[in-house]
Design a protein around this motif. Structure first.
Motif, short mmCIF file in Angstrom:
data_model
loop_
_atom_site.label_atom_id
_atom_site.label_comp_id
_atom_site.label_asym_id
_atom_site.label_seq_id
_atom_site.Cartn_x
_atom_site.Cartn_y
_atom_site.Cartn_z
N HIS A 69 -24.03 -36.90 1.32
CA HIS A 69 -23.32 -37.87 0.48
C HIS A 69 -23.20 -39.27 1.08
O HIS A 69 -22.54 -40.13 0.51
CB HIS A 69 -21.92 -37.36 0.10
N ASP A 70 -23.77 -39.52 2.22
CA ASP A 70 -23.87 -40.87 2.75
C ASP A 70 -25.13 -40.93 3.62
O ASP A 70 -25.73 -39.92 3.93
CB ASP A 70 -22.63 -41.30 3.53
N CYS A 71 -25.52 -42.16 4.00
CA CYS A 71 -26.80 -42.33 4.70
C CYS A 71 -26.62 -42.63 6.18
O CYS A 71 -27.60 -42.97 6.86
CB CYS A 71 -27.61 -43.45 4.03
N LYS A 72 -25.40 -42.50 6.70
CA LYS A 72 -25.18 -42.81 8.11
C LYS A 72 -25.83 -41.79 9.03
O LYS A 72 -25.91 -42.01 10.24
CB LYS A 72 -23.68 -42.89 8.38
N GLY A 91 -29.09 -44.69 9.30
CA GLY A 91 -28.72 -45.54 8.17
C GLY A 91 -28.91 -47.02 8.38
O GLY A 91 -28.65 -47.81 7.47
N SER A 107 -29.42 -45.88 -2.29
CA SER A 107 -28.09 -45.27 -2.26
C SER A 107 -28.17 -43.76 -2.06
O SER A 107 -27.21 -43.13 -1.60
CB SER A 107 -27.34 -45.58 -3.55
N ASP A 108 -29.33 -43.18 -2.40
CA ASP A 108 -29.54 -41.74 -2.20
C ASP A 108 -30.30 -41.47 -0.91
O ASP A 108 -30.83 -40.37 -0.70
CB ASP A 108 -30.29 -41.14 -3.39
N CYS A 109 -30.39 -42.49 -0.05
CA CYS A 109 -31.05 -42.41 1.26
C CYS A 109 -32.57 -42.36 1.16
O CYS A 109 -33.25 -42.07 2.16
CB CYS A 109 -30.55 -41.23 2.08
#
Length: 253
Positions: A69-72, A91, A107-109
């Motif tokens: 749910h995030d790209c970090k 990220g 946004s979806d990596c």
């Protein structure tokens, strides 16, 4: 097998502008029309492999399987017959690489590449890390770039002159074999077709079609006055389905 399709941007630009030759002045233009960009994904040895066929000049999105749910935690690397080069690290886009201005993280990596050039072909891997530990399944995308060039210079585009168009698929396969061996085994083919979509063959007396290898095909013809606005298109097919194409158009001015 999962099949995903998308459509990238299309644009056109002049390759050469012909000088005035009486009533016949021509330029050979390249119109990069984006056909369906097909992704063929399958799970193999813990890696999700996808193959993308794209034309030079287009924009492309390379997918990443990210359930966090995030790209970090996302790292993208690139490989083409050399040690992998990191493009995105946890990220953050690397700024010390040659093409960093054309890269962005979705946004979806997913990895977005603008204005594809033939040198972009190769293997791209998306990998997830949490607290320094690799997570889940890698996403590997093989980017294959279709590129067309002309033998004609600015002063050579005129009625009665001969022009040779070369269409090449820059391709890298996960097996590490040559381009010719890989596309033959995968059922990938290159064709020249006319503006009506009819495949050009060696039996047509006006055209000379040559295929020095499975990854390149050339078309040679002598230009006629009536060739104004005539189109020739190179298509790449996979198992008889068109994946992408590049069109050359002759225009009078």
């Amino acid at each position: 097998m999962v099949v995903v399709s998308g459509r990238a941007n299309s644009y056109s630009f002049d390759v050469a502008t012909g000088a005035d030759h009486g009533h016949f002045s021509q330029c050979l233009c390249l119109n990069l029309t984006c056909s369906e960009v097909a992704l063929h994904a399958e799970s193999l040895n813990g890696v999700d492999d996808a193959h993308v066929f794209i034309s030079s000049g287009e924009n492309v999105r390379l997918p990443c399987n990210n359930d966090l749910h995030d790209c970090k935690s996302t790292t993208w690397s690139y490989n083409r017959h050399s040690a992998p080069i990191e493009l995105i690290t946890l990220g953050i886009k690397k700024k010390d690489i040659e093409r960093h201005e054309r890269l962005s993280l979705g946004s979806d990596c997913s990895l977005n590449i603008q204005n594809i050039i033939k040198e972009d072909y190769g293997s791209y891997i998306c990998r997830l890390y949490v607290n320094g530990q690799k997570q889940g399944t890698d996403s590997r995308v093989y980017l294959h770039v279709l590129y067309v060039s002309s033998s004609s210079s600015q002063t050579e585009i005129s009625a009665g002159s001969s022009v040779t168009l070369s269409c090449q698929l820059y391709s890298y396969s996960y097996t590490g074999v040559s381009c010719d061996d890989w596309i033959r085994s995968e059922g990938i083919q290159l064709f020249w077709v006319n503006q009506a979509g009819v495949k050009l063959t060696i039996s047509d007396s006006r055209y000379q079609i040559s295929a020095p290898g499975h990854c390149i095909i050339t078309l040679t013809t002598t230009l006629l006055n009536e060739d104004d606005n005539r189109e020739w298109r190179c298509e790449v097919t996979h198992r008889n389905q068109v994946k992408n194409s590049v069109t050359y158009t002759v225009k009078s001015s």
